[in-house]
Scaffold this motif. Structure first.
Motif, PDB file in Angstrom:
ATOM      1  N   TYR A 268       0.520  -0.932  -0.390  1.00 42.86           N
ATOM      2  CA  TYR A 268       0.211   0.130  -0.228  1.00 42.86           C
ATOM      3  C   TYR A 268       1.413   1.169  -0.171  1.00 42.86           C
ATOM      4  CZ  TYR A 268      -3.451  -3.328   1.099  1.00 42.86           C
ATOM      5  OH  TYR A 268      -4.586  -4.328   0.899  1.00 42.86           O
ATOM      6  N   LEU A 269       1.885   1.482   0.653  1.00 46.04           N
ATOM      7  CA  LEU A 269       2.689   2.136   0.347  1.00 46.04           C
ATOM      8  C   LEU A 269       3.231   2.421  -0.557  1.00 46.04           C
ATOM      9  CD1 LEU A 269       4.180   4.728   2.198  1.00 46.04           C
ATOM     10  CD2 LEU A 269       6.589   3.076   3.276  1.00 46.04           C
ATOM     11  N   MET A 270       3.429   1.716  -1.201  1.00 46.73           N
ATOM     12  CA  MET A 270       3.937   0.907  -2.542  1.00 46.73           C
ATOM     13  C   MET A 270       3.078   2.372  -3.785  1.00 46.73           C
ATOM     14  SD  MET A 270       5.221  -1.404  -5.626  1.00 46.73           S
ATOM     15  CE  MET A 270       3.304  -1.846  -5.695  1.00 46.73           C
ATOM     16  N   TYR A 271       1.636   1.960  -3.240  1.00 47.07           N
ATOM     17  CA  TYR A 271       1.027   2.582  -3.551  1.00 47.07           C
ATOM     18  C   TYR A 271       0.799   4.397  -3.656  1.00 47.07           C
ATOM     19  CZ  TYR A 271      -1.447  -1.420  -4.831  1.00 47.07           C
ATOM     20  OH  TYR A 271      -1.422  -2.889  -4.526  1.00 47.07           O
ATOM     21  N   VAL A 272       1.837   4.590  -2.630  1.00 46.21           N
ATOM     22  CA  VAL A 272       1.702   6.636  -2.374  1.00 46.21           C
ATOM     23  C   VAL A 272       2.925   6.877  -3.369  1.00 46.21           C
ATOM     24  CG1 VAL A 272       1.263   7.376  -0.283  1.00 46.21           C
ATOM     25  CG2 VAL A 272      -0.178   5.703  -0.364  1.00 46.21           C
ATOM     26  N   VAL A 273       3.484   6.098  -3.260  1.00 48.72           N
ATOM     27  CA  VAL A 273       5.133   6.468  -3.568  1.00 48.72           C
ATOM     28  C   VAL A 273       4.987   7.069  -4.740  1.00 48.72           C
ATOM     29  CG1 VAL A 273       7.387   5.674  -3.557  1.00 48.72           C
ATOM     30  CG2 VAL A 273       6.368   5.283  -1.433  1.00 48.72           C
ATOM     31  N   ILE A 274       4.230   5.812  -5.312  1.00 50.36           N
ATOM     32  CA  ILE A 274       4.116   6.011  -7.050  1.00 50.36           C
ATOM     33  C   ILE A 274       3.931   7.186  -7.288  1.00 50.36           C
ATOM     34  CG2 ILE A 274       3.383   4.873  -8.983  1.00 50.36           C
ATOM     35  CD1 ILE A 274       3.829   2.283  -8.056  1.00 50.36           C
ATOM     36  N   ALA A 275       2.469   7.218  -6.984  1.00 52.90           N
ATOM     37  CA  ALA A 275       1.628   8.745  -6.992  1.00 52.90           C
ATOM     38  C   ALA A 275       2.151   9.947  -6.364  1.00 52.90           C
ATOM     39  CB  ALA A 275       0.082   8.114  -6.168  1.00 52.90           C
ATOM     40  N   VAL A 276       2.808   9.700  -5.082  1.00 56.43           N
ATOM     41  CA  VAL A 276       3.567  11.182  -5.111  1.00 56.43           C
ATOM     42  C   VAL A 276       4.825  11.045  -5.663  1.00 56.43           C
ATOM     43  CG1 VAL A 276       4.957  11.930  -2.907  1.00 56.43           C
ATOM     44  CG2 VAL A 276       3.476  10.812  -2.411  1.00 56.43           C
ATOM     45  N   VAL A 277       5.509  10.495  -5.807  1.00 55.22           N
ATOM     46  CA  VAL A 277       6.772  10.525  -7.042  1.00 55.22           C
ATOM     47  C   VAL A 277       6.317  11.428  -8.522  1.00 55.22           C
ATOM     48  CG1 VAL A 277       8.973  10.142  -8.318  1.00 55.22           C
ATOM     49  CG2 VAL A 277       8.502   9.530  -5.663  1.00 55.22           C
ATOM     50  N   ALA A 278       5.636  10.173  -9.015  1.00 55.68           N
ATOM     51  CA  ALA A 278       5.124  11.337 -10.054  1.00 55.68           C
ATOM     52  C   ALA A 278       4.313  12.241 -10.650  1.00 55.68           C
ATOM     53  CB  ALA A 278       3.710   9.718 -10.839  1.00 55.68           C
ATOM     54  N   TRP A 279       3.577  12.916  -9.356  1.00 55.69           N
ATOM     55  CA  TRP A 279       3.249  14.013  -9.146  1.00 55.69           C
ATOM     56  C   TRP A 279       4.029  14.788  -8.704  1.00 55.69           C
ATOM     57  CZ3 TRP A 279       2.262  17.254  -4.877  1.00 55.69           C
ATOM     58  CH2 TRP A 279       1.482  18.445  -4.886  1.00 55.69           C
ATOM     59  N   GLY A 280       4.836  15.062  -8.262  1.00 60.40           N
ATOM     60  CA  GLY A 280       5.601  15.674  -7.519  1.00 60.40           C
ATOM     61  C   GLY A 280       6.683  15.542  -8.692  1.00 60.40           C
ATOM     62  N   MET A 281       7.330  14.772  -9.158  1.00 57.23           N
ATOM     63  CA  MET A 281       8.356  15.126 -10.212  1.00 57.23           C
ATOM     64  C   MET A 281       8.049  16.164 -11.623  1.00 57.23           C
ATOM     65  SD  MET A 281      10.841  13.534 -11.753  1.00 57.23           S
ATOM     66  CE  MET A 281      11.211  12.240 -10.616  1.00 57.23           C
TER      67      MET A 281
END
Length: 424
Positions: A268-281
Motif C-alpha cells: 500500500y505504501l508503494m501505491y502512495v510513493v508511486i503517486a507522490v513521486v509521479a505527481w511531484g516530479m
C-alpha cells in the motif's frame, strides 16, 4: 529583412528518419513464436482459471489450443507488418501497439504452454507477479529520482540488500515490523550517502562507485550473516513481518481485488510513493529543481538552485525508497535474511528505469513487466512445458534485454546524467 528571412527559411531541409528497431524486434519475436508452435504442435484445450476459489468464484475459460494459438499468431504478424509500414512511411509507432503485441504474445504463449488441459491461474499469476515486482518498483523509483538529478544509481542492488539486512535485525530485536522498515530505510540511505559523497563531493566516476558499493554490500552482509545472524538465528534472524490488510469493498472486486487490495503495508505504501513521486516530479518545485539539475545544472545554478546539495539530498531520498524495497524481502516475502537474497534485482530495476524513459509511471510499468516475467518461469515449470529448465532461469533477463534493446525505441537520458558539476 523580410526577404532575408524568407531566403533563410527556404534553405531549411527537413530530415526524416526511419526507425526500424521496433519492427525488427517484433519480427524476431513473431518468427520465434511461429517456429515454437510449428516444432511443438498444439493439441487439446487450454484452461484459464479466473477465480482464486477463495475470495470469489467464476467459471473457468476453456479455449481450443491450436486455433487460439494460430489466430493470436496471425494478429501478431499483422501488428508486426503495421510497424514496418509505419517505419517505411517515417512514422513513429504508437505505444499502444507494443502493449497490445506484448499482451497478445503472452496470451498465445500461455495458451501453448497450457495445452492438453493445463490450467493457467490468472489471479494467482497476477498476485505472484505483483509480489515479485514490489522491490523492482521501489528500486526503479529510486533510480528515476537519482538519475533525474544527474546521478547514476548503479548501487540499487546494494541499497536493496542492506535494507533487507537492517530490516530483519531490527524487526527481530524489537518484534515490530515498522521499526524494521525504518531500519531498512536507514540502510538504503547509508549506501546512498557513500554514493553521493564520492560521486558529488569527490567527483569519483559514478559507475565505478556504484559497482564497488554493490560488491561491498554483498561482502559485508555475507560476512555479518555468517558471523552474526547464523549463530543467533532465533534472536536476530527471525523477523516479525507485516500482515495482510484487506481493504473493504475494494478487496472484494473479482480478480483484481484480492491481488491489489488484500496486501501488506509495504505494498500500500508503494501505491502512495508511486503517486507522490509521479505527481511531484512534474507538478512541484521539488520536481522542477530536480529535473533542472539533471538536465542543465549551469542554468539551474544561474537562477539560484544549489546544484550539488540538491543532488545530494535527492540521492539520499532515493536510497530511502530503495531501502523500503529491500525491507520487502525480509518483512513480507520471507522472515529471514539469506546471503545475496536480492539476486540481482537491483540491476533489473535499473533496466526498468531505462526502459521507462526515466519517467516514474513508465518505470513502474516496466518493473511490473519484469516482475511478471520472473513469475512466469514458476508458472511454466508447474505447467511442465518442454522448455529446458536453464532457459526458465534465463527468462526474466531475456525479457529485460528484449525490452530495453528492442521495445524501448529511441530514449534519451537526462542531459547531465552521470556528469559531475563543478561550479564556475
Amino acid at each position: 529583412m523580410t526577404a532575408l528571412t524568407a531566403t533563410n527559411a527556404a534553405d531549411f531541409t527537413v530530415v526524416r528518419t526511419r526507425h526500424f528497431k521496433l519492427p525488427i524486434t517484433l519480427t524476431i519475436v513473431t518468427v520465434l513464436l511461429g517456429v515454437l508452435f510449428l516444432l511443438s504442435p498444439v493439441t487439446g484445450e487450454s484452461i484459464f482459471q479466473i477465480s482464486d476459489r477463495v475470495s470469489f468464484d467464476l467459471a473457468d475459460i476453456h479455449v481450443p489450443s491450436a486455433p487460439t494459438v494460430w489466430i493470436a499468431w496471425v494478429i501478431l504478424a499483422v501488428l508486426t507488418a503495421w510497424t514496418w509500414w509505419d517505419a517505411a512511411a517515417y512514422r513513429r509507432t504508437g505505444l499502444w501497439l507494443s502493449i497490445v503485441f506484448a499482451v497478445m504474445a503472452m496470451f498465445a504463449f500461455l495458451t501453448w504452454a497450457a495445452q492438453d488441459g493445463g490450467v493457467v491461474p490468472v489471479a494467482g499469476t497476477l498476485a505472484g507477479a505483483l509480489s515479485l515486482s514490489v522491490p523492482l518498483v521501489y528500486g526503479a523509483l529510486a533510480g528515476v529520482i537519482g538519475e533525474r538529478g544527474g546521478v547514476v544509481n548503479i548501487a540499487i542492488e546494494a541499497q536493496l540488500l542492506l535494507g533487507a539486512f537492517a530490516a530483519v535485525i531490527l524487526s527481530s530485536i524489537t518484534h515490530n515490523p515498522f521499526v524494521g522498515l525504518i531500519g531498512a530505510m536507514i540502510g538504503g540511505v547509508f549506501v546512498a550517502f557513500i554514493l553521493a559523497a564520492f560521486a558529488i563531493k569527490y567527483l569519483v566516476d559514478q559507475i565505478i562507485v556504484g559497482v564497488v558499493l554493490n560488491v561491498f554490500a554483498s561482502g559485508l552482509t555475507g560476512f555479518l550473516y555468517g558471523a552474526l545472524l547464523a549463530p543467533n538465528e532465533a534472536a536476530l534472524n527471525t523477523a516479525v513481518g507485516f500482515p495482510r490488510w484487506k481493504i473493504p469493498l475494494l478487496g472484494d472486486i473479482p480478480v483484481i481485488g484480492p491481488v491489489f487490495f488484500n496486501q501488506t503495508f509495504i505494498v500500500y505504501l508503494m501505491y502512495v510513493v508511486i503517486a507522490v513521486v509521479a505527481w511531484g516530479m512534474y507538478r512541484t518545485r521539488w520536481g522542477l529543481r530536480l529535473r533542472a539539475v539533471g538536465e542543465h545544472p549551469q542554468a539551474a545554478d544561474t537562477v539560484g538552485i544549489k546544484v550539488n546539495p540538491t543532488r545530494f539530498w535527492n540521492v539520499l531520498l532515493a536510497g530511502a525508497i530503495a531501502g523500503i524495497g529491500g525491507a520487502y524481502f525480509t518483512l513480507v516475502s520471507v522472515p529471514q535474511f539469506t546471503k545475496d537474497m536480492t539476486a540481482g534485482l537491483g540491476f533489473i530495476a535499473l533496466a526498468a528505469v531505462i526502459f521507462g524513459g526515466w519517467d516514474p509511471i513508465k518505470a513502474t510499468l516496466a518493473a511490473l513487466l519484469f516482475g511478471f516475467a520472473t513469475n512466469l518461469q514458476n508458472l511454466l515449470t508447474v505447467l511442465k512445458t518442454p522448455i529446458p529448465s536453464e532457459f526458465m532461469l534465463m527468462l526474466p533477463y531475456v525479457v529485460t534485454i528484449l525490452a530495453v534493446a528492442g521495445f524501448a525505441g529511441k530514449i534519451t537520458a537526462p542531459a547531465a546524467d552521470g556528469k559531475p558539476y563543478i561550479k564556475g
